[in-house]
Design a protein around this motif. Structure first.
Motif, PDB file in Angstrom:
ATOM      1  N   GLY A   1       0.787  -1.220   0.000  1.00 19.82           N
ATOM      2  CA  GLY A   1       0.000   0.000   0.000  1.00 19.82           C
ATOM      3  C   GLY A   1       0.819   1.269   0.000  1.00 19.82           C
ATOM      4  N   GLU A   2       2.136   1.142  -0.192  1.00 21.06           N
ATOM      5  CA  GLU A   2       3.004   2.317  -0.210  1.00 21.06           C
ATOM      6  C   GLU A   2       4.287   1.965  -0.942  1.00 21.06           C
ATOM      7  N   ASP A   3       5.000   3.000  -1.376  1.00 28.24           N
ATOM      8  CA  ASP A   3       6.266   2.787  -2.066  1.00 28.24           C
ATOM      9  C   ASP A   3       7.347   2.476  -1.041  1.00 28.24           C
ATOM     10  N   ARG A   4       7.963   1.310  -1.159  1.00 26.65           N
ATOM     11  CA  ARG A   4       9.002   0.900  -0.212  1.00 26.65           C
ATOM     12  C   ARG A   4      10.402   1.041  -0.820  1.00 26.65           C
ATOM     13  N   THR A   5      10.542   1.849  -1.869  1.00 27.31           N
ATOM     14  CA  THR A   5      11.843   2.032  -2.505  1.00 27.31           C
ATOM     15  C   THR A   5      12.398   3.398  -2.145  1.00 27.31           C
ATOM     16  N   PRO A   6      13.609   3.521  -1.593  1.00 25.34           N
ATOM     17  CA  PRO A   6      14.436   2.382  -1.168  1.00 25.34           C
ATOM     18  C   PRO A   6      13.982   1.866   0.191  1.00 25.34           C
ATOM     19  N   GLY A   7      14.372   0.671   0.498  1.00 29.73           N
ATOM     20  CA  GLY A   7      14.072   0.091   1.796  1.00 29.73           C
ATOM     21  C   GLY A   7      15.131  -0.936   2.125  1.00 29.73           C
ATOM     22  N   THR A   8      15.078  -1.475   3.313  1.00 28.35           N
ATOM     23  CA  THR A   8      16.063  -2.472   3.722  1.00 28.35           C
ATOM     24  C   THR A   8      15.789  -3.794   3.020  1.00 28.35           C
ATOM     25  N   GLU A   9      16.825  -4.369   2.448  1.00 29.30           N
ATOM     26  CA  GLU A   9      16.679  -5.628   1.722  1.00 29.30           C
ATOM     27  C   GLU A   9      16.350  -6.774   2.675  1.00 29.30           C
ATOM     28  N   VAL A  10      15.447  -7.637   2.248  1.00 32.39           N
ATOM     29  CA  VAL A  10      15.121  -8.837   3.018  1.00 32.39           C
ATOM     30  C   VAL A  10      16.134  -9.910   2.639  1.00 32.39           C
ATOM     31  N   THR A  11      16.964 -10.311   3.584  1.00 33.91           N
ATOM     32  CA  THR A  11      18.036 -11.262   3.293  1.00 33.91           C
ATOM     33  C   THR A  11      17.569 -12.702   3.469  1.00 33.91           C
ATOM     34  N   LEU A  12      18.415 -13.610   3.008  1.00 32.61           N
ATOM     35  CA  LEU A  12      18.153 -15.039   3.179  1.00 32.61           C
ATOM     36  C   LEU A  12      18.017 -15.377   4.662  1.00 32.61           C
ATOM     37  N   GLU A  13      18.874 -14.769   5.479  1.00 33.01           N
ATOM     38  CA  GLU A  13      18.834 -15.018   6.925  1.00 33.01           C
ATOM     39  C   GLU A  13      17.538 -14.501   7.539  1.00 33.01           C
ATOM     40  N   ASP A  14      17.056 -13.337   7.056  1.00 33.04           N
ATOM     41  CA  ASP A  14      15.783 -12.795   7.542  1.00 33.04           C
ATOM     42  C   ASP A  14      14.642 -13.773   7.281  1.00 33.04           C
TER      43      ASP A  14
ATOM     44  N   LYS B   1       4.249 -12.295   3.680  1.00 31.47           N
ATOM     45  CA  LYS B   1       3.430 -11.090   3.499  1.00 31.47           C
ATOM     46  C   LYS B   1       3.227 -10.364   4.826  1.00 31.47           C
ATOM     47  N   GLU B   2       2.891 -11.101   5.874  1.00 30.87           N
ATOM     48  CA  GLU B   2       2.676 -10.486   7.187  1.00 30.87           C
ATOM     49  C   GLU B   2       3.956  -9.842   7.712  1.00 30.87           C
ATOM     50  N   HIS B   3       5.086 -10.477   7.411  1.00 34.59           N
ATOM     51  CA  HIS B   3       6.378  -9.944   7.858  1.00 34.59           C
ATOM     52  C   HIS B   3       6.657  -8.593   7.209  1.00 34.59           C
ATOM     53  N   LEU B   4       6.435  -8.485   5.902  1.00 32.31           N
ATOM     54  CA  LEU B   4       6.706  -7.228   5.204  1.00 32.31           C
ATOM     55  C   LEU B   4       5.704  -6.147   5.592  1.00 32.31           C
ATOM     56  N   LEU B   5       4.447  -6.521   5.740  1.00 34.40           N
ATOM     57  CA  LEU B   5       3.435  -5.538   6.125  1.00 34.40           C
ATOM     58  C   LEU B   5       3.694  -4.990   7.525  1.00 34.40           C
ATOM     59  N   GLY B   6       4.261  -5.824   8.386  1.00 42.87           N
ATOM     60  CA  GLY B   6       4.499  -5.406   9.765  1.00 42.87           C
ATOM     61  C   GLY B   6       5.811  -4.687   9.990  1.00 42.87           C
ATOM     62  N   ASN B   7       6.643  -4.586   8.947  1.00 45.56           N
ATOM     63  CA  ASN B   7       7.943  -3.920   9.075  1.00 45.56           C
ATOM     64  C   ASN B   7       8.105  -2.922   7.933  1.00 45.56           C
ATOM     65  N   LYS B   8       7.733  -1.678   8.191  1.00 46.99           N
ATOM     66  CA  LYS B   8       7.671  -0.678   7.129  1.00 46.99           C
ATOM     67  C   LYS B   8       9.030  -0.247   6.601  1.00 46.99           C
ATOM     68  N   ASP B   9      10.099  -0.602   7.300  1.00 46.77           N
ATOM     69  CA  ASP B   9      11.429  -0.236   6.817  1.00 46.77           C
ATOM     70  C   ASP B   9      11.962  -1.231   5.786  1.00 46.77           C
ATOM     71  N   LEU B  10      11.257  -2.354   5.588  1.00 49.64           N
ATOM     72  CA  LEU B  10      11.707  -3.368   4.639  1.00 49.64           C
ATOM     73  C   LEU B  10      11.185  -3.078   3.236  1.00 49.64           C
ATOM     74  N   ARG B  11      11.930  -3.530   2.238  1.00 44.26           N
ATOM     75  CA  ARG B  11      11.460  -3.436   0.861  1.00 44.26           C
ATOM     76  C   ARG B  11      10.213  -4.300   0.685  1.00 44.26           C
ATOM     77  N   ASP B  12       9.480  -4.023  -0.388  1.00 45.05           N
ATOM     78  CA  ASP B  12       8.272  -4.814  -0.644  1.00 45.05           C
ATOM     79  C   ASP B  12       8.541  -5.982  -1.585  1.00 45.05           C
TER      80      ASP B  12
END
Length: 341
Positions: free
Chosen positions: A159-172, A195-206
Protein backbone atom coordinates in the motif's frame (compact mmCIF):
# COMPACT_ATOMS: atom_id res chain seq x y z
CA UNK A 1 40.92 -7.22 -23.50
CA UNK A 2 39.26 -3.80 -23.73
CA UNK A 3 35.68 -4.02 -22.46
CA UNK A 4 34.89 -0.35 -22.08
CA UNK A 5 31.13 0.11 -22.35
CA UNK A 6 31.51 2.97 -24.85
CA UNK A 7 32.30 0.32 -27.49
CA UNK A 8 28.91 -1.36 -27.06
CA UNK A 9 26.57 1.02 -28.99
CA UNK A 10 28.46 0.95 -32.32
CA UNK A 11 28.97 -2.82 -32.01
CA UNK A 12 25.31 -3.37 -31.24
CA UNK A 13 24.16 -1.24 -34.16
CA UNK A 14 26.27 -3.08 -36.74
CA UNK A 15 25.33 -6.50 -35.34
CA UNK A 16 21.62 -5.68 -35.44
CA UNK A 17 21.93 -4.24 -38.95
CA UNK A 18 23.49 -7.47 -40.19
CA UNK A 19 26.70 -5.81 -41.38
CA UNK A 20 29.00 -6.84 -38.52
CA UNK A 21 32.23 -8.70 -39.09
CA UNK A 22 33.06 -11.83 -37.12
CA UNK A 23 35.43 -9.78 -34.96
CA UNK A 24 32.66 -7.29 -34.14
CA UNK A 25 30.23 -10.07 -33.27
CA UNK A 26 32.80 -11.69 -30.99
CA UNK A 27 33.48 -8.35 -29.33
CA UNK A 28 29.78 -7.89 -28.53
CA UNK A 29 29.62 -11.45 -27.18
CA UNK A 30 32.50 -10.62 -24.84
CA UNK A 31 30.68 -7.55 -23.54
CA UNK A 32 27.48 -9.53 -22.94
CA UNK A 33 29.45 -12.31 -21.25
CA UNK A 34 31.16 -9.72 -19.06
CA UNK A 35 27.79 -8.32 -17.93
CA UNK A 36 26.52 -11.82 -17.15
CA UNK A 37 29.67 -12.89 -15.31
CA UNK A 38 29.79 -9.77 -13.14
CA UNK A 39 26.14 -10.29 -12.21
CA UNK A 40 26.74 -13.94 -11.33
CA UNK A 41 29.66 -12.99 -9.09
CA UNK A 42 27.51 -10.38 -7.36
CA UNK A 43 24.74 -12.91 -6.75
CA UNK A 44 27.19 -15.51 -5.44
CA UNK A 45 28.92 -13.00 -3.14
CA UNK A 46 25.59 -11.88 -1.69
CA UNK A 47 24.47 -15.46 -1.04
CA UNK A 48 21.54 -15.08 -3.44
CA UNK A 49 22.75 -17.72 -5.86
CA UNK A 50 23.44 -21.34 -4.95
CA UNK A 51 25.51 -23.06 -7.63
CA UNK A 52 28.36 -24.53 -5.59
CA UNK A 53 26.96 -28.05 -5.63
CA UNK A 54 26.45 -28.06 -9.40
CA UNK A 55 29.10 -29.25 -11.89
CA UNK A 56 29.46 -25.83 -13.55
CA UNK A 57 31.75 -22.81 -13.52
CA UNK A 58 30.57 -19.21 -13.41
CA UNK A 59 32.26 -18.52 -16.74
CA UNK A 60 30.55 -21.40 -18.53
CA UNK A 61 27.22 -20.61 -16.87
CA UNK A 62 27.39 -16.99 -18.02
CA UNK A 63 28.19 -18.07 -21.58
CA UNK A 64 25.47 -20.73 -21.68
CA UNK A 65 22.87 -18.26 -20.44
CA UNK A 66 23.55 -15.64 -23.11
CA UNK A 67 24.14 -18.08 -25.98
CA UNK A 68 20.55 -17.83 -27.20
CA UNK A 69 20.98 -14.10 -27.80
CA UNK A 70 23.55 -14.82 -30.47
CA UNK A 71 21.78 -17.60 -32.34
CA UNK A 72 21.39 -16.95 -36.07
CA UNK A 73 18.62 -17.91 -38.46
CA UNK A 74 19.18 -19.52 -41.87
CA UNK A 75 20.07 -16.12 -43.33
CA UNK A 76 22.66 -15.41 -40.65
CA UNK A 77 20.60 -12.79 -38.80
CA UNK A 78 20.61 -12.52 -35.01
CA UNK A 79 16.91 -13.08 -34.47
CA UNK A 80 16.53 -12.13 -30.81
CA UNK A 81 18.78 -9.09 -30.94
CA UNK A 82 17.04 -7.78 -34.06
CA UNK A 83 13.61 -8.37 -32.53
CA UNK A 84 14.54 -6.53 -29.35
CA UNK A 85 16.49 -3.63 -30.84
CA UNK A 86 14.58 -3.00 -34.08
CA UNK A 87 11.01 -4.24 -33.56
CA UNK A 88 10.47 -3.67 -29.84
CA UNK A 89 12.87 -0.72 -29.64
CA UNK A 90 14.49 1.54 -32.23
CA UNK A 91 18.24 1.18 -31.72
CA UNK A 92 19.00 4.00 -34.15
CA UNK A 93 16.83 6.41 -32.19
CA UNK A 94 18.28 5.61 -28.76
CA UNK A 95 21.11 7.35 -26.98
CA UNK A 96 24.27 5.37 -26.31
CA UNK A 97 23.68 5.10 -22.56
CA UNK A 98 20.15 3.81 -23.22
CA UNK A 99 21.48 1.12 -25.55
CA UNK A 100 24.02 -0.01 -22.95
CA UNK A 101 21.35 -0.17 -20.24
CA UNK A 102 18.99 -2.10 -22.52
CA UNK A 103 21.65 -4.65 -23.46
CA UNK A 104 22.50 -5.13 -19.79
CA UNK A 105 18.82 -5.62 -18.95
CA UNK A 106 18.41 -8.11 -21.80
CA UNK A 107 21.48 -10.04 -20.65
CA UNK A 108 20.17 -10.14 -17.07
CA UNK A 109 16.83 -11.50 -18.29
CA UNK A 110 18.56 -14.23 -20.30
CA UNK A 111 20.81 -14.94 -17.34
CA UNK A 112 17.84 -15.42 -15.07
CA UNK A 113 16.09 -17.71 -17.57
CA UNK A 114 19.28 -19.73 -17.88
CA UNK A 115 19.65 -20.03 -14.11
CA UNK A 116 16.13 -21.38 -13.81
CA UNK A 117 16.93 -23.94 -16.49
CA UNK A 118 20.08 -24.83 -14.55
CA UNK A 119 18.07 -25.37 -11.37
CA UNK A 120 15.57 -27.51 -13.27
CA UNK A 121 18.41 -29.61 -14.65
CA UNK A 122 20.46 -29.95 -11.46
CA UNK A 123 18.04 -29.46 -8.55
CA UNK A 124 14.56 -30.75 -9.44
CA UNK A 125 13.32 -30.35 -5.85
CA UNK A 126 14.14 -26.64 -5.71
CA UNK A 127 12.70 -26.19 -9.19
CA UNK A 128 9.45 -27.77 -8.02
CA UNK A 129 9.26 -25.45 -5.03
CA UNK A 130 9.83 -22.42 -7.28
CA UNK A 131 7.00 -23.53 -9.55
CA UNK A 132 4.65 -23.94 -6.61
CA UNK A 133 5.55 -20.55 -5.18
CA UNK A 134 4.42 -19.07 -8.50
CA UNK A 135 1.19 -21.06 -8.35
CA UNK A 136 0.57 -19.99 -4.76
CA UNK A 137 1.26 -16.34 -5.63
CA UNK A 138 -1.44 -16.48 -8.29
CA UNK A 139 -3.96 -17.55 -5.65
CA UNK A 140 -2.73 -15.39 -2.78
CA UNK A 141 -4.09 -11.88 -2.57
CA UNK A 142 -1.49 -9.13 -2.49
CA UNK A 143 1.51 -11.20 -3.66
CA UNK A 144 2.71 -11.19 -7.26
CA UNK A 145 5.74 -12.45 -9.16
CA UNK A 146 7.73 -9.61 -10.72
CA UNK A 147 11.20 -8.98 -12.16
CA UNK A 148 13.87 -6.48 -11.18
CA UNK A 149 16.77 -6.29 -13.64
CA UNK A 150 15.63 -9.64 -14.99
CA UNK A 151 15.73 -11.30 -11.56
CA UNK A 152 12.41 -12.81 -10.37
CA UNK A 153 11.07 -11.45 -7.11
CA UNK A 154 7.96 -11.78 -5.00
CA UNK A 155 6.30 -8.39 -4.62
CA UNK A 156 3.97 -7.78 -1.69
CA UNK A 157 1.33 -5.06 -1.99
CA UNK A 158 2.16 -2.94 1.05
CA UNK A 159 0.00 0.00 0.00
CA UNK A 160 3.00 2.32 -0.21
CA UNK A 161 6.27 2.79 -2.07
CA UNK A 162 9.00 0.90 -0.21
CA UNK A 163 11.84 2.03 -2.51
CA UNK A 164 14.44 2.38 -1.17
CA UNK A 165 14.07 0.09 1.80
CA UNK A 166 16.06 -2.47 3.72
CA UNK A 167 16.68 -5.63 1.72
CA UNK A 168 15.12 -8.84 3.02
CA UNK A 169 18.04 -11.26 3.29
CA UNK A 170 18.15 -15.04 3.18
CA UNK A 171 18.83 -15.02 6.92
CA UNK A 172 15.78 -12.79 7.54
CA UNK A 173 13.56 -15.25 5.70
CA UNK A 174 14.96 -18.26 7.53
CA UNK A 175 14.43 -16.57 10.88
CA UNK A 176 10.88 -15.58 9.94
CA UNK A 177 9.88 -19.07 8.85
CA UNK A 178 11.49 -20.64 11.93
CA UNK A 179 9.65 -18.26 14.27
CA UNK A 180 6.20 -18.57 12.72
CA UNK A 181 5.99 -21.93 11.00
CA UNK A 182 6.49 -25.39 12.46
CA UNK A 183 5.86 -28.80 10.98
CA UNK A 184 3.78 -29.33 7.85
CA UNK A 185 2.98 -26.16 5.91
CA UNK A 186 1.67 -25.41 2.45
CA UNK A 187 3.37 -23.07 0.01
CA UNK A 188 0.53 -20.60 0.56
CA UNK A 189 1.24 -20.50 4.30
CA UNK A 190 4.88 -19.65 3.62
CA UNK A 191 3.77 -16.75 1.41
CA UNK A 192 1.28 -15.57 4.03
CA UNK A 193 4.05 -15.53 6.64
CA UNK A 194 6.24 -13.54 4.26
CA UNK A 195 3.43 -11.09 3.50
CA UNK A 196 2.68 -10.49 7.19
CA UNK A 197 6.38 -9.94 7.86
CA UNK A 198 6.71 -7.23 5.20
CA UNK A 199 3.43 -5.54 6.12
CA UNK A 200 4.50 -5.41 9.77
CA UNK A 201 7.94 -3.92 9.08
CA UNK A 202 7.67 -0.68 7.13
CA UNK A 203 11.43 -0.24 6.82
CA UNK A 204 11.71 -3.37 4.64
CA UNK A 205 11.46 -3.44 0.86
CA UNK A 206 8.27 -4.81 -0.64
CA UNK A 207 10.17 -7.39 -2.71
CA UNK A 208 11.96 -10.66 -1.90
CA UNK A 209 14.08 -12.83 -4.18
CA UNK A 210 12.00 -15.73 -5.48
CA UNK A 211 14.95 -18.12 -5.36
CA UNK A 212 15.82 -17.03 -1.80
CA UNK A 213 12.27 -17.83 -0.76
CA UNK A 214 12.45 -21.26 -2.42
CA UNK A 215 15.79 -22.08 -0.78
CA UNK A 216 14.41 -21.09 2.64
CA UNK A 217 11.33 -23.26 2.17
CA UNK A 218 13.54 -26.19 1.19
CA UNK A 219 15.77 -25.73 4.25
CA UNK A 220 12.72 -25.40 6.50
CA UNK A 221 11.29 -28.63 5.09
CA UNK A 222 14.56 -30.40 5.82
CA UNK A 223 14.72 -29.01 9.35
CA UNK A 224 11.24 -30.25 10.22
CA UNK A 225 11.44 -33.39 8.04
CA UNK A 226 8.48 -32.28 5.95
CA UNK A 227 7.71 -34.25 2.79
CA UNK A 228 7.68 -32.20 -0.39
CA UNK A 229 4.19 -33.37 -1.34
CA UNK A 230 2.89 -31.89 1.93
CA UNK A 231 4.14 -28.44 0.90
CA UNK A 232 2.92 -28.53 -2.69
CA UNK A 233 -0.40 -27.08 -3.74
CA UNK A 234 -3.28 -29.44 -4.46
CA UNK A 235 -3.49 -28.50 -8.12
CA UNK A 236 0.23 -28.98 -8.71
CA UNK A 237 1.78 -32.21 -9.91
CA UNK A 238 2.51 -33.88 -6.59
CA UNK A 239 5.83 -35.34 -5.64
CA UNK A 240 5.24 -39.01 -4.84
CA UNK A 241 6.79 -39.29 -1.41
CA UNK A 242 9.51 -37.60 0.51
CA UNK A 243 12.55 -36.61 -1.57
CA UNK A 244 14.91 -37.94 1.07
CA UNK A 245 13.18 -41.33 1.00
CA UNK A 246 13.41 -41.41 -2.78
CA UNK A 247 17.11 -40.53 -2.68
CA UNK A 248 17.79 -43.20 -0.05
CA UNK A 249 16.07 -45.78 -2.23
CA UNK A 250 18.08 -44.77 -5.28
CA UNK A 251 21.29 -44.88 -3.25
CA UNK A 252 20.54 -48.43 -2.08
CA UNK A 253 19.80 -49.54 -5.63
CA UNK A 254 22.98 -47.97 -6.97
CA UNK A 255 25.03 -49.48 -4.14
CA UNK A 256 23.87 -52.96 -5.12
CA UNK A 257 24.55 -52.27 -8.79
CA UNK A 258 28.02 -50.83 -8.18
CA UNK A 259 28.95 -53.61 -5.75
CA UNK A 260 28.49 -56.03 -8.62
CA UNK A 261 30.79 -53.97 -10.81
CA UNK A 262 33.53 -53.28 -8.30
CA UNK A 263 33.53 -55.53 -5.22
CA UNK A 264 32.50 -58.85 -6.73
CA UNK A 265 34.92 -58.32 -9.60
CA UNK A 266 37.73 -57.45 -7.13
CA UNK A 267 38.20 -53.98 -8.56
CA UNK A 268 37.64 -52.45 -5.11
CA UNK A 269 37.88 -53.89 -1.59
CA UNK A 270 34.80 -53.98 0.64
CA UNK A 271 36.08 -51.37 3.10
CA UNK A 272 36.90 -48.80 0.42
CA UNK A 273 33.64 -49.47 -1.39
CA UNK A 274 31.53 -48.78 1.70
CA UNK A 275 33.53 -45.60 2.38
CA UNK A 276 32.94 -44.50 -1.20
CA UNK A 277 29.20 -45.08 -0.95
CA UNK A 278 28.85 -43.26 2.40
CA UNK A 279 30.74 -40.28 0.99
CA UNK A 280 28.66 -40.31 -2.20
CA UNK A 281 25.45 -40.48 -0.15
CA UNK A 282 26.48 -37.41 1.87
CA UNK A 283 27.46 -35.53 -1.28
CA UNK A 284 24.21 -36.41 -3.04
CA UNK A 285 22.03 -35.27 -0.14
CA UNK A 286 23.97 -32.02 0.14
CA UNK A 287 23.35 -31.41 -3.55
CA UNK A 288 19.68 -32.33 -3.84
CA UNK A 289 18.26 -31.80 -0.37
CA UNK A 290 20.20 -29.12 1.45
CA UNK A 291 21.31 -26.59 -1.18
CA UNK A 292 23.23 -25.00 1.67
CA UNK A 293 25.74 -23.20 -0.54
CA UNK A 294 28.76 -24.88 1.06
CA UNK A 295 31.41 -25.55 -1.54
CA UNK A 296 33.11 -28.86 -0.82
CA UNK A 297 35.41 -30.88 -3.02
CA UNK A 298 34.90 -34.56 -3.80
CA UNK A 299 38.03 -35.53 -1.91
CA UNK A 300 36.84 -33.78 1.25
CA UNK A 301 33.76 -35.99 1.36
CA UNK A 302 35.86 -39.13 1.04
CA UNK A 303 38.33 -37.98 3.70
CA UNK A 304 35.47 -38.03 6.23
CA UNK A 305 35.01 -41.75 5.62
CA UNK A 306 38.64 -42.75 5.06
CA UNK A 307 40.42 -41.11 8.03
CA UNK A 308 43.99 -40.10 7.33
CA UNK A 309 43.51 -39.97 3.57
CA UNK A 310 45.80 -37.32 2.08
CA UNK A 311 45.08 -35.36 -1.08
CA UNK A 312 48.00 -37.02 -2.89
CA UNK A 313 46.67 -40.47 -1.98
CA UNK A 314 43.21 -39.45 -3.09
CA UNK A 315 44.49 -38.15 -6.42
CA UNK A 316 46.70 -41.17 -7.12
CA UNK A 317 44.56 -44.06 -5.85
CA UNK A 318 40.93 -42.99 -5.49
CA UNK A 319 40.01 -39.95 -7.53
CA UNK A 320 39.22 -41.46 -10.92
CA UNK A 321 37.13 -44.35 -9.62
CA UNK A 322 35.40 -42.45 -6.81
CA UNK A 323 34.39 -39.48 -8.95
CA UNK A 324 33.13 -41.76 -11.71
CA UNK A 325 30.96 -43.66 -9.22
CA UNK A 326 29.70 -40.37 -7.76
CA UNK A 327 28.76 -39.16 -11.24
CA UNK A 328 26.77 -42.35 -11.90
CA UNK A 329 24.90 -42.10 -8.60
CA UNK A 330 24.06 -38.40 -8.93
CA UNK A 331 22.87 -38.95 -12.48
CA UNK A 332 20.56 -41.75 -11.31
CA UNK A 333 19.17 -39.64 -8.46
CA UNK A 334 18.60 -36.63 -10.70
CA UNK A 335 16.77 -38.74 -13.25
CA UNK A 336 14.58 -40.31 -10.56
CA UNK A 337 13.67 -36.91 -9.15
CA UNK A 338 12.80 -35.62 -12.61
CA UNK A 339 10.46 -38.54 -13.18
CA UNK A 340 8.46 -37.76 -10.06
CA UNK A 341 8.51 -33.96 -10.06
Amino acid sequence: MDLHSSHIPPLLRVVVSGTASLQEVNALVRHAHHFALIRLKQLMASGRLHLQSFPVTLESTALDCIAELFERDAEGRFIELEQYFTVEHDADGLADDELIAMLRSLVFTKLNDGLFALYRENDPVLSKIIRNIKLAAEKAGGVTVDRILGIPVLRVDCGEDRTPGTEVTLEDLEARFSETLHGTRSTGEYLLSLKEHLLGNKDLRDTVSLIDCAVCIKRHMLQYQVSLHQVMMEDATLFEGDASVLIDGTLRRMEQELAGRYVRKNRLDQHSFHAYMRAIAAMTKDTYLRSDGNERKYGEYLQEHLPGLTYDEYRQHHRKQFEYMATLVKKAVKQRLKELL
